[in-house]
Every structure is written in structure tokens, then in C-alpha cells.
Design a protein around this motif. Structure first.
Motif, PDB file in Angstrom:
ATOM      1  N   SER A  75       0.883  -0.531  -0.094  1.00 47.47           N
ATOM      2  CA  SER A  75      -0.036   0.197   0.126  1.00 47.47           C
ATOM      3  C   SER A  75       1.010   1.184   0.084  1.00 47.47           C
ATOM      4  N   GLY A  94      -3.948   3.925   4.642  1.00 50.74           N
ATOM      5  CA  GLY A  94      -3.460   2.426   3.854  1.00 50.74           C
ATOM      6  C   GLY A  94      -2.996   1.310   4.666  1.00 50.74           C
ATOM      7  N   TYR A 102      -5.570  -0.799   1.414  1.00 50.50           N
ATOM      8  CA  TYR A 102      -6.822   0.210   0.584  1.00 50.50           C
ATOM      9  C   TYR A 102      -5.780   1.579   1.229  1.00 50.50           C
ATOM     10  N   TYR A 103      -6.422   2.345  -0.070  1.00 50.54           N
ATOM     11  CA  TYR A 103      -5.636   3.733   0.731  1.00 50.54           C
ATOM     12  C   TYR A 103      -6.174   4.343  -0.443  1.00 50.54           C
ATOM     13  N   ASP A 104      -6.451   5.456   1.164  1.00 49.00           N
ATOM     14  CA  ASP A 104      -7.518   6.949   0.475  1.00 49.00           C
ATOM     15  C   ASP A 104      -6.213   8.059   0.333  1.00 49.00           C
ATOM     16  N   SER A 198     -11.118   1.178  -7.926  1.00 44.40           N
ATOM     17  CA  SER A 198     -11.613   2.361  -7.103  1.00 44.40           C
ATOM     18  C   SER A 198     -12.803   2.987  -6.315  1.00 44.40           C
ATOM     19  N   ARG A 214     -10.575   6.084  -2.828  1.00 43.62           N
ATOM     20  CA  ARG A 214     -10.245   5.126  -2.368  1.00 43.62           C
ATOM     21  C   ARG A 214      -9.980   3.835  -3.322  1.00 43.62           C
ATOM     22  N   ILE A 215      -8.505   3.518  -3.123  1.00 47.73           N
ATOM     23  CA  ILE A 215      -7.793   2.451  -4.211  1.00 47.73           C
ATOM     24  C   ILE A 215      -7.814   1.286  -3.419  1.00 47.73           C
ATOM     25  N   TYR A 216      -9.034  -0.156  -3.806  1.00 46.51           N
ATOM     26  CA  TYR A 216      -8.012  -1.242  -3.450  1.00 46.51           C
ATOM     27  C   TYR A 216      -7.093  -2.238  -3.935  1.00 46.51           C
TER      28      TYR A 216
END
Length: 252
Positions: A75, A94, A102-104, A198, A214-216
Motif C-alpha cells: 500500500s 493505507g 487500500y489507500y485513501d 476505486s 480509495r484504491i483497493y
């Protein structure tokens, strides 16, 4: 200092030793595979120095808790890639999760094309093979550092920590993040990962706060494990009742 290992054997040392050094003392192969340590039942960073008798398990990506450390590091690699491609983005949090990480980010929604570009940049970062360094800063210095970096979400996180909290930072190449860890010793061991999707996510889950993007993603110890997981996801999509119902024109 006596260290009791998972198999019941014991190691004795006459000076404090980091977990990664103990792993190397057991075997170089174990040190290369190590992702974290479990000390008296608590997961610790490989850089943690042990100075008392304890029970120690060296974790690898084959262990669920060790895999979490690999995913957490992935992440951070993703966050570095995002900032390289989208330098105006602001980073939030993240963590690793059961299915990956994930990371926001404070940034416009990410498209599939964006995710593919981020993946490509992550591969460049991993190929460069930067070591990951951990250090601490006093509270006010940590706040000043994040303010200077124009990272308001990190500033808020630090301000919410207890006054006596130890504030850790991890640095890899050109990226530094506020984080409690644990993390790998370098980005090199990351071999199998995929950015999945996302979506929007409110900062700290509060609908009255900023909407973030957010990306997963997910990561595994091997490419075969990743391939199997992605295959499972595709099979689950085929059985999705929403998709099937629309295809059969049961509903629209």
C-alpha cells in the motif's frame, strides 16, 4: 537474553538483537523471507530490538499476519506511485485488510486507466528496490514535517495521538509516510500484486467530512496465489445475481 522460537528451540544472546538479525542468525533464507515478527503474541516490525527473554515467531508471507505486513508495504508503494503520477493528491490512510489493502487519497476518482498506470509505476518502484527505513520524531517535529509536506490528514492523525505517543515514520526512496508499521526491510520482496478497484470513502467514515478516493488492491507471496485469487473473483462475478438477473431480463 533467551529467545524461545516457535519450534521450541532456544537462542541465547548476550546483547540486544533486532528481530531481523535473529532471523539472519537462524538462517539467511529465513531473513530473506521474513516480513514481521510475533513477540509474546504481538506482531512487531522486523527492526524491533529485543532486550529481554521472550517467545519469538519469525513471520513470512505464508503466515496471515506476515502476509498483512507484505500487503501494508504494498500500500505504501502504491501511495508513492500515486504521488509520482498525481503530485497534487493528498494521502490519508493505507492499511492492510483481510483481502489485501487500500489507500485513501484526496483526489478526483481514479479510472481503470489510472489504476493501470499506477500499477506500472509501482513496478518501477519495486524494480529500483529501495530499502525501507524507520525513524521517530518528537510530536511537534512530526506535525511540522507533515505541515511542510502539505499533508493535512497526517497532521490530524498526529494531533489525535496521545501526548506521549512514539511517532513512527517509514521512508522508502522518495516517499515518507507516517505509520506504525510493520513493514518489510525493502520493497524488493513484493512480487505479486494487483489494483482491483476505486471507490469513494469519507474521511474517517464520517459523512460530514471530506469525500476521498480509495484504491483497493491485493498482494500475495507468489504470482500463482495471486492468479488463483483473481480467478476466484472472476468466477464470483459470473455468479452475481444482479448480473445474471439483468442478463435474463428478470429486472433492469
Amino acid at each position: 537474553m533467551i529467545i524461545k522460537l516457535k519450534d521450541g528451540s532456544k537462542k541465547e544472546y548476550n546483547k540486544p538483537m533486532s528481530i531481523i538479525d535473529i532471523a539472519a542468525d537462524i538462517s539467511e533464507g529465513l531473513a530473506r523471507a521474513a516480513t514481521a515478527g510475533e513477540v509474546d503474541g504481538k506482531v512487531k516490525d522486523l527492526r524491533t530490538v529485543l532486550d529481554r527473554d521472550c517467545e519469538l515467531t519469525i513471520l513470512t508471507a505464508r503466515d496471515p499476519k506476515g502476509l498483512a505486513a507484505l500487503r501494508h508495504t504494498t500500500s505504501h508503494v502504491m501511495a508513492e506511485a500515486v504521488l509520482r503520477l498525481f503530485p497534487d493528491a493528498k494521502v490519508a490512510i493505507g492499511p492492510s485488510i483481510d483481502t489485501g489493502f487500500y489507500y485513501d487519497f484526496e483526489h478526483a476518482p481514479f479510472s481503470r486507466e489510472d489504476l493501470d498506470a499506477i500499477e506500472a509505476e509501482m513496478k518501477k518502484i519495486i524494480k529500483a528496490g529501495a530499502s525501507i527505513e524507520r525513524y521517530t520524531l518528537p510530536r511537534e517535529d512530526a506535525i511540522a514535517k507533515m505541515k511542510a509536506a502539505n499533508e493535512p490528514y497526517k497532521v490530524e492523525l498526529i494531533q489525535d495521538l496521545p501526548e506521549d505517543a512514539v511517532i513512527f515514520f517509514y521512508s522508502q526512496g522518495g516517499f515518507t509516510d507516517l505509520c506504525a508499521g510493520p513493514h518489510l526491510m525493502s520493497v524488493k520482496p513484493i512480487k505479486a500484486f494487483k489494483l482491483l478497484s476505486s471507490s469513494g470513502a469519507y474521511w474517517r467514515g464520517d459523512e460530514h467530512r471530506q469525500m476521498l478516493s480509495r484504491i483497493y488492491g491485493t498482494a500475495f507471496a507468489t504470482k500463482d496465489e495471486l492468479k488463483d485469487y483473481l480467478h476466484q473473483l472472476e468466477e464470483a462475478k459470473k455468479r452475481d445475481h444482479n448480473k445474471i438477473g439483468r442478463e435474463m431480463e428478470l429486472f433492469t
